[in-house]
Scaffold this motif. Structure first.
Motif, short mmCIF file in Angstrom:
data_model
loop_
_atom_site.label_atom_id
_atom_site.label_comp_id
_atom_site.label_asym_id
_atom_site.label_seq_id
_atom_site.Cartn_x
_atom_site.Cartn_y
_atom_site.Cartn_z
N GLY A 20 0.79 -1.21 0.00
CA GLY A 20 0.00 0.00 0.00
C GLY A 20 0.83 1.27 0.00
N VAL A 21 0.17 2.38 0.31
CA VAL A 21 0.82 3.69 0.35
C VAL A 21 1.82 3.71 1.50
CG1 VAL A 21 0.44 6.17 0.59
CG2 VAL A 21 -1.26 4.75 -0.58
N ARG A 22 3.04 4.14 1.23
CA ARG A 22 4.12 4.09 2.20
C ARG A 22 4.06 5.28 3.15
NH1 ARG A 22 8.01 0.49 0.45
NH2 ARG A 22 9.79 1.65 1.29
N VAL A 23 3.90 5.00 4.44
CA VAL A 23 3.79 6.02 5.48
C VAL A 23 4.90 5.80 6.49
CG1 VAL A 23 2.35 6.95 7.34
CG2 VAL A 23 1.29 6.24 5.18
N MET A 24 5.69 6.84 6.77
CA MET A 24 6.79 6.74 7.73
C MET A 24 6.43 7.46 9.03
SD MET A 24 10.77 8.05 7.55
CE MET A 24 11.35 6.67 6.56
N PRO A 25 6.18 6.72 10.13
CA PRO A 25 6.07 7.34 11.44
C PRO A 25 7.48 7.72 11.92
CG PRO A 25 4.94 5.20 11.34
CD PRO A 25 5.87 5.29 10.17
N LEU A 26 7.74 9.01 12.14
CA LEU A 26 9.10 9.52 12.36
C LEU A 26 9.16 10.33 13.64
CD1 LEU A 26 12.01 10.12 11.34
CD2 LEU A 26 11.04 12.01 10.01
N ASP A 28 10.64 10.19 18.05
CA ASP A 28 11.41 9.68 19.18
C ASP A 28 10.67 8.53 19.86
OD1 ASP A 28 9.36 11.05 20.56
OD2 ASP A 28 10.58 12.85 20.77
N SER A 29 10.75 8.45 21.20
CA SER A 29 10.13 7.33 21.92
C SER A 29 8.62 7.34 21.81
CB SER A 29 10.53 7.38 23.39
OG SER A 29 10.20 8.62 23.97
N ILE A 30 8.03 8.50 21.56
CA ILE A 30 6.57 8.58 21.45
C ILE A 30 6.12 7.95 20.13
CG2 ILE A 30 4.62 10.20 21.33
CD1 ILE A 30 6.30 11.98 23.29
N THR A 31 6.96 7.98 19.12
CA THR A 31 6.69 7.26 17.87
C THR A 31 6.95 5.77 18.05
OG1 THR A 31 7.18 9.20 16.51
CG2 THR A 31 7.37 7.04 15.45
N GLU A 32 8.04 5.46 18.76
CA GLU A 32 8.39 4.05 19.00
C GLU A 32 7.34 3.35 19.86
OE1 GLU A 32 10.75 1.10 21.62
OE2 GLU A 32 9.66 2.91 22.15
N GLY A 33 6.79 4.09 20.84
CA GLY A 33 5.76 3.52 21.70
C GLY A 33 6.28 3.11 23.06
N THR A 34 7.17 3.90 23.64
CA THR A 34 7.66 3.60 24.98
C THR A 34 6.49 3.56 25.97
OG1 THR A 34 9.86 4.47 24.58
CG2 THR A 34 9.12 4.48 26.86
N GLN A 35 6.53 2.59 26.85
CA GLN A 35 5.50 2.28 27.85
C GLN A 35 4.35 1.46 27.26
OE1 GLN A 35 6.21 2.61 30.85
NE2 GLN A 35 7.23 4.54 31.32
#
Length: 366
Positions: A20-26, A28-35
């Motif tokens: 599909g359409v390429r989407v980059m979540p870019l 820090d840790s809030i993008t990575e999903g810390t916690q």
């Protein structure tokens, strides 16, 4: 500090893709999903699936639960704007996103790293993104709240500069969009004063989803992934001409006037020679030299498959469709003729790639 905690299950991207359409979540840790490993990407993925959008999250990192159907991302715990800036061109050239979701600046505040200069660094980062992938939509978020009052005040001052930064890019013709993420959450949505709870991450997901839906093409169309290019009448049988790239202003060319099977085609300054003259046939081939066809190597269908010349054989990997947006579709793969990474230099070798409407996928007969 808390922002450097790495969520469980993090690792190198496994290049998951549904085409599909390429989407980059870019970010820090809030993008990575810390916690909450996977973070906002969980709720965003689920909304995209429910909305019948076909999207491919991209990035060099990988984490999250099984409820997240595509674990790839570009989130780096503890990283500041300058650290993202130092690496972003390589990531973008490798991943070639159609849309970028940028949430960055929290660690500049937490580390008290030249906070007054953070807006300028963000502006420079956006410029680097738009210059590297000029046809991508870049969604720039204000950073979410912080529980510490002094840090929250700094975050608000930083956020107050972002609308003007984004508007300046828009005024310059860039595809940049503001997303007010700070307003979407409160400190009650934070698990540790910095990172969201599962519910807070879901509020972020909903905000990203609305932003993406508001920009046509950023996540394709429901039920279809990338918008399907509208076919135009195939040029009349026997039409012979050069084919020039809209983005590069260079022509589809067989290197060194070679007639050897497997020679990869490229873009080169238009010169009118026989290795740049392509004839449309009733079988929807594109012939050069009269007996060689534009061919997708090994009848491949994957993004990045090379385009070459080969003896004409009537197979689907030698059939091409001209579209109203200027793209040329490889019929067998249903992918577009593409100059990698929007490159415009002489000698850039061509490939097929998921159709995205970029200037590197648009061509004109001359």
């Amino acid at each position: 500090m808390a922002a450097t905690v790495v969520a469980s299950g993090a690792g190198v991207a496994a290049a998951e893709s549904n085409g599909g359409v390429r989407v980059m979540p870019l970010g820090d840790s809030i993008t990575e999903g810390t916690q909450v490993p996977g973070g906002y990407r969980i709720g965003l993925w689920q909304r995209l699936v429910s909305g019948r959008y076909t999207v491919d999250f991209v990035g060099s990192q990988f984490n999250g639960p099984s409820s997240l159907g595509d674990h790839d991302h570009q989130g780096h715990p503890g990283w500041r704007i300058d650290q993202i800036d130092a690496n972003v061109q390589g990531w973008l050239r490798t991943q070639n996103p159609r849309s970028v979701l940028l949430h960055i600046g929290t660690n500049d505040i937490l580390q008290n790293y030249n906070v007054s200069g953070a807006p300028g660094r963000l502006s420079s980062l956006i410029d680097k993104i738009t210059s590297t992938v000029p046809n991508a939509d870049v969604f720039v978020a204000t950073i979410i709240p912080l529980s510490n009052s002094g840090q929250e005040n700094a975050a608000r001052n930083f956020n107050a500069q972002i609308p003007g930064i984004v508007q300046g890019k828009v005024n310059s013709g860039k595809k940049v969009h503001l997303v007010d993420m700070h307003a979407a959450l409160t400190t009650g949505d934070l698990i540790d004063g910095i990172h969201p709870t599962a519910g807070g991450y879901d509020k972020m997901a909903a905000t990203w989803y609305r932003a993406l839906q508001s920009v046509s093409g950023s996540i394709g169309e429901p039920g279809g992934g990338n918008p399907t290019p509208t076919p135009t009448p195939t040029p009349p049988t026997g039409t012979t001409s050069a084919i020039r790239g809209v983005g590069s202003n260079r022509c589809l060319d067989v290197a060194n006037v070679s007639q050897t099977n497997g020679t990869q085609v490229q873009i080169w300054d238009c010169n009118g020679q026989t290795n740049q003259q392509w004839t449309s046939t009733a079988a929807t081939e594109l012939r050069v030299y009269g007996n060689k066809c534009l061919d997708v190597a090994s009848a491949a269908t994957a993004d990045g498959s090379k385009v070459q010349i080969w003896d004409c054989n009537g197979q689907n990997n030698q059939k091409w469709r001209f579209n109203s947006d200027g793209s040329i579709t490889a019929v067998g793969a249903n992918k577009c003729l593409d100059a990698p990474n929007y490159s415009t230099a002489n000698g850039v070798k061509l490939q097929i790639w998921s159709c995205n409407g970029g200037t590197n996928q648009r061509w004109t007969r001359v």
